[in-house]
Every structure is written in structure tokens, then in C-alpha cells.
Design a protein around this motif. Structure first.
Motif, PDB file in Angstrom:
ATOM      1  N   PHE A   7       0.965   3.965  -2.929  1.00 18.67           N
ATOM      2  CA  PHE A   7       0.324   5.263  -2.739  1.00 18.67           C
ATOM      3  C   PHE A   7       1.230   6.326  -2.111  1.00 18.67           C
ATOM      4  O   PHE A   7       0.816   7.483  -2.026  1.00 18.67           O
ATOM      5  N   LEU A   8       2.418   5.934  -1.672  1.00 15.03           N
ATOM      6  CA  LEU A   8       3.259   6.946  -1.027  1.00 15.03           C
ATOM      7  C   LEU A   8       4.652   7.022  -1.671  1.00 15.03           C
ATOM      8  O   LEU A   8       5.047   8.075  -2.172  1.00 15.03           O
ATOM      9  N   TYR A   9       5.353   5.885  -1.636  1.00 14.11           N
ATOM     10  CA  TYR A   9       6.756   5.963  -2.061  1.00 14.11           C
ATOM     11  C   TYR A   9       6.895   6.295  -3.543  1.00 14.11           C
ATOM     12  O   TYR A   9       7.661   7.191  -3.919  1.00 14.11           O
ATOM     13  N   ILE A  60       8.019  12.280  -8.009  1.00 14.44           N
ATOM     14  CA  ILE A  60       8.033  13.750  -8.061  1.00 14.44           C
ATOM     15  C   ILE A  60       9.397  14.275  -7.626  1.00 14.44           C
ATOM     16  O   ILE A  60       9.912  15.284  -8.164  1.00 14.44           O
ATOM     17  N   ILE A  61      10.024  13.597  -6.662  1.00 16.39           N
ATOM     18  CA  ILE A  61      11.375  14.016  -6.245  1.00 16.39           C
ATOM     19  C   ILE A  61      12.359  13.807  -7.394  1.00 16.39           C
ATOM     20  O   ILE A  61      13.200  14.683  -7.679  1.00 16.39           O
ATOM     21  N   ASP A  62      12.245  12.642  -8.050  1.00 20.79           N
ATOM     22  CA  ASP A  62      13.155  12.383  -9.174  1.00 20.79           C
ATOM     23  C   ASP A  62      12.949  13.396 -10.291  1.00 20.79           C
ATOM     24  O   ASP A  62      13.912  13.859 -10.910  1.00 20.79           O
ATOM     25  N   LYS A  63      11.678  13.699 -10.521  1.00 19.09           N
ATOM     26  CA  LYS A  63      11.389  14.673 -11.580  1.00 19.09           C
ATOM     27  C   LYS A  63      11.974  16.030 -11.234  1.00 19.09           C
ATOM     28  O   LYS A  63      12.572  16.715 -12.070  1.00 19.09           O
ATOM     29  N   ARG A  64      11.823  16.404  -9.972  1.00 14.42           N
ATOM     30  CA  ARG A  64      12.392  17.691  -9.559  1.00 14.42           C
ATOM     31  C   ARG A  64      13.911  17.667  -9.649  1.00 14.42           C
ATOM     32  O   ARG A  64      14.525  18.639 -10.104  1.00 14.42           O
ATOM     33  N   ARG A  65      14.488  16.527  -9.219  1.00 14.25           N
ATOM     34  CA  ARG A  65      15.953  16.424  -9.328  1.00 14.25           C
ATOM     35  C   ARG A  65      16.390  16.485 -10.789  1.00 14.25           C
ATOM     36  O   ARG A  65      17.419  17.105 -11.122  1.00 14.25           O
ATOM     37  N   ASP A  85      14.798  17.973 -13.169  1.00 16.04           N
ATOM     38  CA  ASP A  85      14.677  19.373 -13.599  1.00 16.04           C
ATOM     39  C   ASP A  85      15.834  20.206 -13.079  1.00 16.04           C
ATOM     40  O   ASP A  85      16.388  21.046 -13.791  1.00 16.04           O
ATOM     41  N   PRO A 115       4.757   7.690  -5.838  1.00 13.36           N
ATOM     42  CA  PRO A 115       4.420   9.060  -6.266  1.00 13.36           C
ATOM     43  C   PRO A 115       5.405  10.100  -5.760  1.00 13.36           C
ATOM     44  O   PRO A 115       5.845  10.974  -6.516  1.00 13.36           O
ATOM     45  N   VAL A 116       5.768   9.963  -4.479  1.00 16.52           N
ATOM     46  CA  VAL A 116       6.661  10.984  -3.914  1.00 16.52           C
ATOM     47  C   VAL A 116       8.051  10.880  -4.516  1.00 16.52           C
ATOM     48  O   VAL A 116       8.676  11.896  -4.880  1.00 16.52           O
ATOM     49  N   LEU A 117       8.530   9.625  -4.660  1.00 21.97           N
ATOM     50  CA  LEU A 117       9.870   9.470  -5.257  1.00 21.97           C
ATOM     51  C   LEU A 117       9.861   9.919  -6.716  1.00 21.97           C
ATOM     52  O   LEU A 117      10.856  10.482  -7.199  1.00 21.97           O
ATOM     53  N   ILE A 135       0.835  -1.211   0.000  1.00 25.98           N
ATOM     54  CA  ILE A 135       0.000   0.000   0.000  1.00 25.98           C
ATOM     55  C   ILE A 135       0.873   1.267   0.000  1.00 25.98           C
ATOM     56  O   ILE A 135       0.675   2.189  -0.800  1.00 25.98           O
ATOM     57  N   LEU A 136       1.845   1.288   0.914  1.00 22.38           N
ATOM     58  CA  LEU A 136       2.687   2.491   0.995  1.00 22.38           C
ATOM     59  C   LEU A 136       3.539   2.667  -0.268  1.00 22.38           C
ATOM     60  O   LEU A 136       3.771   3.796  -0.721  1.00 22.38           O
TER      61      LEU A 136
END
Lengths: 225, 249
Positions: free
Chosen positions: B25-27, B33-38, B40, B29-31, B21-22
Motif C-alpha cells: 500500500f505504500l512502496y 508513480i516516482i518511476d513514471k514521473r522519472r 516522463d 504505488p509511490v515508487l 502491508i507497506l
């Protein structure tokens, strides 16, 4: 203290309140994560910043131990930390008990850690190389390795169970003996102890997995040489 | 410290489900978005480094251009200075030539002015001298002087050359002109008879002689026979005296 009271039965299996609490935690976490990660953006809000901070901190902690496998170990280790923090703190809620105050729960988690150590070790190095390290530096140490594996797993389960169960027990005894508001300092200690025990359990699991993997790295390096 | 196998088993299963589940729904998506930001950020850093490298390159190129431009400027400046010096030298030479020409022209003009001035001064001096002498001679013009000049007239008439005599003869015969005798003082009858005889004797013919007084002559006589004129007076002598001086200049 009756913590394993059976709430209902599914066939021959008695579902205890501990399992129901765990389901509640799982449901709450699932719903919360689903709601919190629906609209993630490159410009994070406060909730996204909190989530990214938690996961980045967890990833950084894992990277210190295993720089090349942080992403691989992150789900297991971070879930341990998150679940244990919530489970440990659940005892502060009236009428609820911490699932980790039950030996069955901590034993299950310890068993998962035990299996994970061998799973990651075999997955990355092969069973032959992995089992070889039990015979190093000499086959005479094999019994000690086996005993070490068993005892550290048992210690992992008993440590967490003992600490959380004792906190709840002490708070209950103080409440019975001294009165309604007296256990509040102990409850504050419960918060600290819950965070520390969750961190210790997750970090020990990480170290055990990393130890298994890094011992194989050393073995591989020796073989290459 | 009781142990329940069902709880143990369900807890293992529950934890594995919780991991899923985590992770779902958590790791992830957040990773992500973090990777995408990194990514960028890395892209922005790479772009920034590339732009910085381009800026450094452009800066070096610009500095090189500036150095070349400075060299070209100095060369152009030197060429311009040389051309200006050449033009200045040429203009200066032309100016000196014009100045010399102007100096010569002014010198010539000044010399001419000076000569004219001197000439005027001299003419004025001559005129003044003539005036002075005529005034002086007018005071000296007396009947005695007239007598002496009459004697000189007679002497001149006696010593006329053949050319003068021929001119007088032609004037008298061809034009039948009378002879005009002007004197500063009235002539005596004796003087008139003497003069008539002197004038008529060489030509063996008779013609009229007109005697007139002309005080502008100062002293002396003027005899006019047609185109021939004999000047034997102070006025004409002074004029003859002053004309050669003027002609000498």
C-alpha cells in the motif's frame, strides 16, 4: 514497570499489550497508506509529496550504501525505520508503552536483521560463496566471525531496548519524584532519542546486509581474477 | 527485563506482515508513480535533447543555407552589376549617338539659321543700299543725266544683236503691237523723232509709238515691244545691280 502484562489469551498464547500496540500501529499504518495512496498522480499534492519525500530519502540513503540494490532492500530497511520511529514515539502517548521498550520486540527485530543478512548474502552469491567468507582470510577466524554475528545481533536488540526502556523509566521516576510537568524536557529528549535510535537500528541493519553482500562481491572479484 | 517467547514470535510475524502491508500500500504505488514521473522526465529530457540536436542540425543547415544564399546573392549581384554596366554602356553609347545627332542637327539648324539671318541681313543691306543709291540717284536724276542716258539708249539700239532685232520684228509684225516708250522726264520732240527713226528704220515699216512719263524710272527709259523690253533706266539698273548680289548668296 510491567510492560508484558497479558491482555488475553489465544489458546496457550498470552497476547500482551505490546503485541496489541504493535497491531494498532500496523492497522494505523495500513489504513493511512491505503487512504494516502489511493489517488496518486503525476502532479502530487502535499500528502503525496510527503510520502514521496520519505521514500525518496530512504531510497537515497540506501543507494549510498548499496547503489545497485536500493529497490530490493527498500521495503525491509524503510519498514524498520518507519516502524521503529512510530514504536519509539508511542511511549509519549499516555497509557501506552513503546513496543521497543520490550526486549522480546527488539530481539525479534534483531533476529529478522540477522536472518536478512544471511538471506540476502546467500540469495545473491550462493551459499558456498557466502559461507566461504567466514573462512577468510584464514579458517582460524571462523569462531570470531560466529561470535561477531551473534554479539552484533544481541547488541542490536539490547541497544534499542535499553535506550527506549531507560527513557521511559527515567521519565517515570522524574514524574514520581519531581511532579507533573517536570519530565517534559525528558520527553523532548525522548523524541530525539526515538528518532536517533530508529535511524541507528535501520542503518546498522543496512550496513550489516551490505557488508555481507559486498564481502561476497570482493570474493567474486578475487575469484574472477 | 523479561522475555516472552509469544511476544517475540508474534513480533517477528507482525513485522513481516507490516513489511507486506507497506510494500503493498505504500512502496509500490509511490515508487511506481516516482518511476513514471522519472520516465516522463527522462522522455522529456530525451525529447529535449533530440529537439536540441535537431535544432543544432537545423541551425547548421540554416547557416549553410545562409552562406550559400550569400554566395548566390553576391554572384547575382556581380552578374546584375555586369549587366547594368553593359546596359549603361549601351545606353550611354546610344545617348552619345543621339547627342551627336542632335548636336549635328542643331549645328545644321544653327548654320541654316545663321545663313538665313546673314541672307536677311544682306538682303536688308542690299535693300538699304539700293534704297540709298536710288535716293542718291534720284537726286542726281536730272535732264542732263536723261540726255546722257538718251544717248546711251540710242547707242544700245544701234548695237542690238540679230536675236533682239528678230524678236522685235516678230513682235511688231505678228502682234501689230505699238511700242511703249516710258521716260522719267518728258522727251523733247527732237528726241521723240530721233527715237522713232531709230526704232522704225531697221524694220522698214511704220507703227505707232506711245511715249509716256514714268518718274519711278528715276532717270532713263524703258522700251516695251511686245514681249521684248529694253531697260535703260536707273531703277532697272539698280534692280539688275542688286539681283546678281542676291543671286551670289
Amino acid at each position: 514497570m510491567e510492560t508484558t502484562a497479558t491482555a488475553f489469551y489465544i489458546g496457550p498464547f498470552g497476547i500482551t499489550s505490546i503485541v496489541i500496540t504493535t497491531w494498532g500501529i500496523m492497522l494505523g499504518l495500513g489504513v493511512f497508506c491505503w487512504l494516502a495512496t489511493r489517488n496518486l498522480s503525476l502532479e502530487p499534492g502535499p500528502m503525496q509529496t510527503l510520502l514521496e519525500g520519505i521514500i525518496s530519502a530512504s531510497e537515497a540513503a540506501i543507494q549510498i550504501v548499496l547503489p545497485e540494490h536500493a529497490r530490493e532492500l527498500l521495503p525491509f530497511i524503510t519498514t524498520l525505520w518507519i516502524y521503529l520511529v512510530i514504536a519509539n514515539l508511542t511511549g509519549l502517548i499516555p497509557l501506552l508503552h513503546s513496543p521497543t521498550g520490550n526486549l522480546s520486540v527488539t530481539a525479534g527485530l534483531a533476529l529478522l536483521v540477522f536472518l536478512s543478512v544471511h538471506w540476502f548474502g546467500i540469495y545473491h552469491n550462493g551459499i558456498r560463496h557466502y559461507l566461504k567468507h567466514y573462512l577468510s582470510p584464514t579458517p582460524l577466524l571462523l569462531p570470531f566471525h560466529v561470535i561477531s554475528e551473534a554479539t552484533r545481533t544481541i547488541a542490536l536488540a539490547v541497544r534499542l531496548f535499553g535506550n527506549i526502556m531507560s527513557l521511559e523509566l527515567v521519565a517515570l521516576l522524574v514524574l514520581i519524584v519531581a511532579g507533573l510537568l517536570v519530565p517534559i524536557p525528558l520527553l523532548m529528549l525522548h523524541i530525539i532519542e526515538a528518532l536517533v535510535q530508529a535511524y541507528i537500528f535501520g542503518m546498522l541493519a543496512l550496513i550489516y546486509v551490505a557488508g555481507a553482500m559486498q564481502s561476497q562481491y570482493s570474493k567474486k572479484e578475487n575469484d574472477n581474477e | 527485563m523479561d522475555f516472552d517467547w509469544t511476544t517475540f514470535t508474534l513480533e517477528v510475524i507482525n513485522f513481516l506482515i507490516l513489511i507486506w502491508i507497506l510494500k503493498r500500500f505504500l512502496y509500490q504505488p509511490v515508487l511506481n508513480i516516482i518511476d513514471k514521473r522519472r520516465a516522463d522526465i527522462d522522455q522529456a529530457m530525451a525529447d529535449a535533447k533530440r529537439i536540441e540536436a535537431e535544432a543544432v542540425s537545423l541551425k547548421k543547415q540554416n547557416e549553410q543555407y545562409l552562406i550559400e544564399w550569400e554566395n548566390q546573392k553576391e554572384a547575382a549581384h556581380a552578374q546584375l552589376a555586369a549587366e547594368l554596366a553593359e546596359i549603361r554602356k549601351k545606353k550611354l553609347a546610344e545617348l552619345n549617338q543621339k547627342f551627336d545627332e542632335e548636336t549635328d542637327r542643331r549645328r545644321i539648324l544653327e548654320e541654316r539659321r545663321r545663313i538665313e539671318y546673314e541672307k536677311k541681313i544682306e538682303e536688308k543691306a542690299i535693300a538699304q543700299g539700293t534704297k540709298f543709291v536710288s535716293r542718291l540717284l534720284s537726286r542726281l536724276a536730272t535732264p542732263e543725266l536723261e540726255t546722257h542716258l538718251f544717248a546711251l539708249l540710242l547707242e544700245d539700239l544701234a548695237n542690238l544683236d540679230e536675236a533682239d532685232k528678230r524678236v522685235i520684228s516678230e513682235a511688231v509684225t505678228d502682234h501689230a503691237t505699238s511700242i511703249l516708250v516710258q521716260s522719267a522726264f518728258p522727251l523733247t520732240d527732237t528726241q521723240k523723232q530721233t527715237l522713232s527713226s531709230v526704232l522704225c528704220e531697221p524694220y522698214q515699216t511704220g507703227f505707232s509709238i506711245d511715249f509716256q512719263c514714268n518718274d519711278t524710272l528715276l532717270a532713263g527709259f524703258q522700251i516695251t515691244v511686245g514681249p521684248w523690253v529694253l531697260h535703260a533706266n536707273l531703277r532697272d539698273e539698280l534692280k539688275f545691280f542688286s539681283q546678281p548680289l542676291q543671286h551670289e548668296k
